[in-house]
Design a protein around this motif. Sequence first.
Motif, PDB file in Angstrom:
ATOM      1  N   LYS A   4      33.243  92.407  45.808  1.00  0.00           N
ATOM      2  CA  LYS A   4      33.612  93.704  46.366  1.00  0.00           C
ATOM      3  C   LYS A   4      34.925  94.249  45.824  1.00  0.00           C
ATOM      4  O   LYS A   4      35.409  95.269  46.298  1.00  0.00           O
ATOM      5  CB  LYS A   4      33.729  93.609  47.889  1.00  0.00           C
ATOM      6  N   SER A   5      35.528  93.628  44.828  1.00  0.00           N
ATOM      7  CA  SER A   5      36.857  94.041  44.384  1.00  0.00           C
ATOM      8  C   SER A   5      36.850  95.438  43.765  1.00  0.00           C
ATOM      9  O   SER A   5      37.799  96.203  43.951  1.00  0.00           O
ATOM     10  CB  SER A   5      37.435  93.032  43.398  1.00  0.00           C
ATOM     11  N   ILE A   6      35.796  95.811  43.054  1.00  0.00           N
ATOM     12  CA  ILE A   6      35.724  97.159  42.480  1.00  0.00           C
ATOM     13  C   ILE A   6      35.592  98.207  43.582  1.00  0.00           C
ATOM     14  O   ILE A   6      36.223  99.279  43.522  1.00  0.00           O
ATOM     15  CB  ILE A   6      34.548  97.259  41.484  1.00  0.00           C
ATOM     16  N   ILE A   7      34.811  97.897  44.606  1.00  0.00           N
ATOM     17  CA  ILE A   7      34.654  98.832  45.730  1.00  0.00           C
ATOM     18  C   ILE A   7      35.983  99.021  46.449  1.00  0.00           C
ATOM     19  O   ILE A   7      36.361 100.145  46.782  1.00  0.00           O
ATOM     20  CB  ILE A   7      33.566  98.321  46.697  1.00  0.00           C
ATOM     21  N   PHE A   8      36.716  97.911  46.674  1.00  0.00           N
ATOM     22  CA  PHE A   8      38.017  98.015  47.333  1.00  0.00           C
ATOM     23  C   PHE A   8      39.013  98.785  46.465  1.00  0.00           C
ATOM     24  O   PHE A   8      39.854  99.523  46.980  1.00  0.00           O
ATOM     25  CB  PHE A   8      38.570  96.640  47.680  1.00  0.00           C
ATOM     26  N   LEU A   9      38.927  98.634  45.143  1.00  0.00           N
ATOM     27  CA  LEU A   9      39.815  99.376  44.258  1.00  0.00           C
ATOM     28  C   LEU A   9      39.545 100.876  44.360  1.00  0.00           C
ATOM     29  O   LEU A   9      40.480 101.678  44.477  1.00  0.00           O
ATOM     30  CB  LEU A   9      39.643  98.906  42.816  1.00  0.00           C
ATOM     31  N   PHE A  38      42.736  98.775  52.702  1.00  0.00           N
ATOM     32  CA  PHE A  38      41.941  98.587  51.494  1.00  0.00           C
ATOM     33  C   PHE A  38      42.759  97.948  50.377  1.00  0.00           C
ATOM     34  O   PHE A  38      42.233  97.165  49.588  1.00  0.00           O
ATOM     35  CB  PHE A  38      41.340  99.903  51.025  1.00  0.00           C
ATOM     36  N   ALA A  39      44.039  98.254  50.290  1.00  0.00           N
ATOM     37  CA  ALA A  39      44.883  97.624  49.280  1.00  0.00           C
ATOM     38  C   ALA A  39      45.016  96.129  49.551  1.00  0.00           C
ATOM     39  O   ALA A  39      44.957  95.314  48.618  1.00  0.00           O
ATOM     40  CB  ALA A  39      46.252  98.289  49.253  1.00  0.00           C
ATOM     41  N   ASP A  40      45.185  95.756  50.812  1.00  0.00           N
ATOM     42  CA  ASP A  40      45.250  94.334  51.160  1.00  0.00           C
ATOM     43  C   ASP A  40      43.935  93.622  50.854  1.00  0.00           C
ATOM     44  O   ASP A  40      43.935  92.516  50.317  1.00  0.00           O
ATOM     45  CB  ASP A  40      45.607  94.157  52.634  1.00  0.00           C
ATOM     46  N   LEU A  41      42.824  94.243  51.194  1.00  0.00           N
ATOM     47  CA  LEU A  41      41.528  93.633  50.900  1.00  0.00           C
ATOM     48  C   LEU A  41      41.284  93.513  49.399  1.00  0.00           C
ATOM     49  O   LEU A  41      40.679  92.538  48.940  1.00  0.00           O
ATOM     50  CB  LEU A  41      40.405  94.428  51.563  1.00  0.00           C
ATOM     51  N   PHE A  42      41.753  94.478  48.630  1.00  0.00           N
ATOM     52  CA  PHE A  42      41.625  94.404  47.176  1.00  0.00           C
ATOM     53  C   PHE A  42      42.418  93.232  46.616  1.00  0.00           C
ATOM     54  O   PHE A  42      41.915  92.467  45.782  1.00  0.00           O
ATOM     55  CB  PHE A  42      42.089  95.721  46.545  1.00  0.00           C
ATOM     56  N   ILE A  43      43.640  93.046  47.087  1.00  0.00           N
ATOM     57  CA  ILE A  43      44.467  91.937  46.611  1.00  0.00           C
ATOM     58  C   ILE A  43      43.855  90.597  47.000  1.00  0.00           C
ATOM     59  O   ILE A  43      43.813  89.659  46.197  1.00  0.00           O
ATOM     60  CB  ILE A  43      45.908  92.088  47.142  1.00  0.00           C
ATOM     61  N   SER A  45      40.677  89.982  47.509  1.00  0.00           N
ATOM     62  CA  SER A  45      39.476  89.748  46.714  1.00  0.00           C
ATOM     63  C   SER A  45      39.813  89.333  45.289  1.00  0.00           C
ATOM     64  O   SER A  45      39.124  88.494  44.705  1.00  0.00           O
ATOM     65  CB  SER A  45      38.582  90.989  46.712  1.00  0.00           C
ATOM     66  N   ILE A  46      40.888  89.868  44.714  1.00  0.00           N
ATOM     67  CA  ILE A  46      41.318  89.451  43.376  1.00  0.00           C
ATOM     68  C   ILE A  46      41.803  88.009  43.392  1.00  0.00           C
ATOM     69  O   ILE A  46      41.476  87.214  42.497  1.00  0.00           O
ATOM     70  CB  ILE A  46      42.423  90.404  42.844  1.00  0.00           C
ATOM     71  N   ILE A  47      42.558  87.633  44.412  1.00  0.00           N
ATOM     72  CA  ILE A  47      43.034  86.254  44.519  1.00  0.00           C
ATOM     73  C   ILE A  47      41.857  85.297  44.718  1.00  0.00           C
ATOM     74  O   ILE A  47      41.803  84.229  44.114  1.00  0.00           O
ATOM     75  CB  ILE A  47      44.066  86.133  45.653  1.00  0.00           C
ATOM     76  N   ALA A  48      40.887  85.684  45.552  1.00  0.00           N
ATOM     77  CA  ALA A  48      39.715  84.837  45.784  1.00  0.00           C
ATOM     78  C   ALA A  48      38.892  84.690  44.515  1.00  0.00           C
ATOM     79  O   ALA A  48      38.354  83.613  44.233  1.00  0.00           O
ATOM     80  CB  ALA A  48      38.856  85.419  46.901  1.00  0.00           C
ATOM     81  N   LYS A  49      38.795  85.744  43.745  1.00  0.00           N
ATOM     82  CA  LYS A  49      38.049  85.677  42.484  1.00  0.00           C
ATOM     83  C   LYS A  49      38.745  84.733  41.515  1.00  0.00           C
ATOM     84  O   LYS A  49      38.103  83.988  40.778  1.00  0.00           O
ATOM     85  CB  LYS A  49      37.913  87.060  41.868  1.00  0.00           C
TER      86      LYS A  49
END
Length: 65
Positions: A4-9, A38-43, A45-49
Motif C-alpha cells: 500500500k505504499s504507493i497509495i499512501f504516497l 497518511f504520511a505516518d502510514l507511508f513511512i 509501509s516503507i520501513i516494513a517493506k
Amino acid sequence: MKDKSIIFLVLTLVTGILGFAMGDFTGTQILRVLFIIFADLFIVSIIAKGLFSNNRQLRKIKVRK
C-alpha cells in the motif's frame, strides 16, 4: 501494508496539497490531520517493506533444548 505504499504516497500528496495550499475553508484542519496520518502510514509501509522484504528466504530452524 507493504503493498500500500504507493497509495499512501498519493493520499499524502493530495491531502497535503489540499490542506496546506488551499485557503481557509471548513475542511482544512481535517485535511491537515489526514495528511499527518497518511504520511505516518507511508513511512511505516516503507520501513516494513525494507525490513520484511525477504520472506521467502526465511526457514524454520529446529532449536535444541
